[in-house]
Scaffold this active site. Structure first.
Site, mmCIF file in Angstrom:
data_model
loop_
_atom_site.group_PDB
_atom_site.id
_atom_site.type_symbol
_atom_site.label_atom_id
_atom_site.label_comp_id
_atom_site.label_asym_id
_atom_site.label_seq_id
_atom_site.Cartn_x
_atom_site.Cartn_y
_atom_site.Cartn_z
ATOM 1 N N PRO A 228 0.904 -1.590 -0.257
ATOM 2 C CA PRO A 228 0.100 -0.194 0.251
ATOM 3 C C PRO A 228 0.875 1.238 -0.248
ATOM 4 C CG PRO A 228 0.137 -0.850 2.101
ATOM 5 C CD PRO A 228 0.814 -2.023 1.368
ATOM 6 N N ASP A 402 5.898 2.585 2.218
ATOM 7 C CA ASP A 402 5.014 1.227 2.089
ATOM 8 C C ASP A 402 4.306 1.470 4.094
ATOM 9 O OD1 ASP A 402 4.248 -1.052 2.871
ATOM 10 O OD2 ASP A 402 5.865 -2.047 2.633
ATOM 11 N N HIS A 403 2.980 2.034 3.543
ATOM 12 C CA HIS A 403 2.110 2.587 4.249
ATOM 13 C C HIS A 403 2.125 1.278 5.866
ATOM 14 C CE1 HIS A 403 0.067 5.243 6.531
ATOM 15 N NE2 HIS A 403 -0.704 6.022 5.580
ATOM 16 N N ARG A 404 2.677 -0.093 5.498
ATOM 17 C CA ARG A 404 2.375 -1.014 6.803
ATOM 18 C C ARG A 404 3.075 -0.891 7.037
ATOM 19 N NH1 ARG A 404 3.600 -5.513 2.041
ATOM 20 N NH2 ARG A 404 5.136 -4.523 2.218
ATOM 21 N N ILE A 406 5.607 1.909 7.415
ATOM 22 C CA ILE A 406 5.707 3.869 7.757
ATOM 23 C C ILE A 406 4.709 4.101 7.819
ATOM 24 C CG2 ILE A 406 6.736 5.506 6.933
ATOM 25 C CD1 ILE A 406 8.785 3.741 5.566
#
Length: 430
Positions: A228, A402-404, A406
């Protein structure tokens, strides 16, 4: 006794490659260190060196051959006139024990694009070792076995194209006689494949995809499907950095060093990652890997695609050292002479398209890294300086995160730190 020359593993996860070109012929005398062939991996085209001296007695794999498995005997080396015996890959395969599949890659190893893995199950629930065909064990690479199991494909219906009829990954769409293999009641859907293209009556040519181009396509698809992305953009004034660069280049001229803007941006990103370590991370299999130095992968365009040589420890290196290293890495990247450790790994990436006049873009994250910085062109723009509207040299920089791994706020802090360091460059050289 003749020596077998085998297909080498030129990267940690290489299982097969293309024997692109032979640089010797049968009857040639070679010495240790001589270049024998060029081998195309999924990363680059690399040179295969002789370890021993002798005469090339026989070439067993023609140049241009695809899907040559690692360990396949590709030539025989020995004394002139020596009789050549059958290579080991033509000998019958042992039936006593199945091949052991390699341990799963958790997603944060040196290679940035692990192949799909099936989940490990308790020993007592595992399926029998391997299917058999006409009473003999089917020959298949470990990767082919894993993918076949995941996709519900019966390996006994496949005709292998590898050495000795061995089934490799490329065979999984083809059954005996060339028909599509009939999938079993699948527990997992197969990976989507690109649609075939019918060019119709439009004049065209067809170019075979290189291993590198195939890997780029696969990894970018995986990244966009599985990671994501969150994008954060800032505008950065470059005038102070350009002035400092000019002054430093005047002092470095006697040493033959000329700093580029990109060299200074590599340094700025390395220092920013140390200031905001929450962004210097990788998302693994249920784990978050936090790095204690900034190894910056720098995108370099080469004839066959893209490669990302690494400036290790960019946060601690002098700008002159970064400039020297990048010149060497980029030059050897374009010649296909980088070693695997020089382009595999990295904790974050930087991609600069400013030289093409691109104002702003959003780059795709290079897994397992957690972020990539996309740099646009510096251009004269109206810009507010000291509460007054002036003309300044400004560039746009966009971070993909990477929203998982950060959070948006941490990504924003990194962009803020990067902007401050570029706009006040003495802070990163002090």
């Amino acid at each position: 006794m003749a020596t077998e020359l085998k297909m080498p593993a030129l990267s940690p996860t290489m299982e097969e490659g293309t024997l692109a070109k032979w640089l010797v012929k049968e009857g040639d005398e070679v010495s240790s260190g001589d270049i024998l062939a060029e081998i195309e991996t999924d990363k680059a085209t690399m040179e295969f060196e002789a370890v021993d001296e002798g005469t090339v007695l026989k070439i067993l794999v023609d140049e241009g051959t695809d899907n040559v498995a690692v360990g396949t005997v590709i030539a025989m080396l020995g004394e002139e006139g020596e009789e050549v015996s059958a290579p080991s890959n033509d000998k019958p395969e042992a039936k006593s024990a199945p091949e052991a599949a390699p341990s799963p890659d958790k997603g944060y190893g040196r290679d940035s694009a692990p192949e799909p893995e099936t989940k490990e199950v308790p020993a007592e629930t595992k399926a029998p070792a391997a299917p058999t065909k006409y009473g003999e064990r089917v020959k298949a690479s470990p990767l082919a076995r894993r993918l076949a199991e995941a996709q519900g494909i019966d390996l006994t219906t496949i005709t292998g194209s590898g050495p000795g009829g061995r089934i490799v990954r490329a065979d999984l769409g083809e059954g005996a006689g060339g028909a599509k293999a009939a999938p079993k009641q699948a527990a997992a859907a197969p990976t989507p494949q690109a649609a075939s293209v019918d060019p119709g009556d439009i004049p065209h040519s067809v170019e075979k995809l290189s291993n590198m181009r195939k890997t780029i396509a696969r990894r970018l698809t995986e990244s966009k499907q599985q990671v994501p992305h969150i994008y954060l953009t800032v505008d950065i004034q470059l005038d102070k950095l350009l002035k400092l660069r000019s002054e430093m280049n005047a002092g470095l001229e006697a040493r033959g060093i000329k700093l580029s803007v990109n060299d200074m941006l590599i340094k700025a990103l390395g220092v920013a990652l140390m200031e905001v370590p929450e962004c210097n991370v990788s998302f693994g299999d249920g784990e978050l890997i936090k790095y204690e130095r900034a190894d910056i992968s720098v995108a370099v365009s080469i004839p066959n695609g893209l490669i990302t040589p690494i400036v290790a420890g960019a946060n601690d290196k002098a700008l002159s050292k970064i400039s020297t290293e990048m010149g060497d890495l980029a030059g050897r990247a374009k010649e296909g002479k980088l070693q695997p450790h020089e382009y595999q790994g990295g904790t974050a990436s930087l991609s600069n398209m400013g030289m093409f006049g691109i104002k702003q873009f959003e780059a795709v994250i290079n897994p397992p890294q957690g972020m990539i910085m996309a740099i646009g062109a510096g251009e004269k723009r109206p810009y507010v300086i000291d509460d007054s509207l002036q003309i300044a040299t400004v560039m746009s920089a966009t971070g993909s995160f990477d929203h998982r791994a950060i959070d948006g706020a941490d990504g924003a802090r990194l962009m803020q730190a990067f902007k401050r360091l570029v706009e006040n460059p003495l802070g990163m050289v002090a």
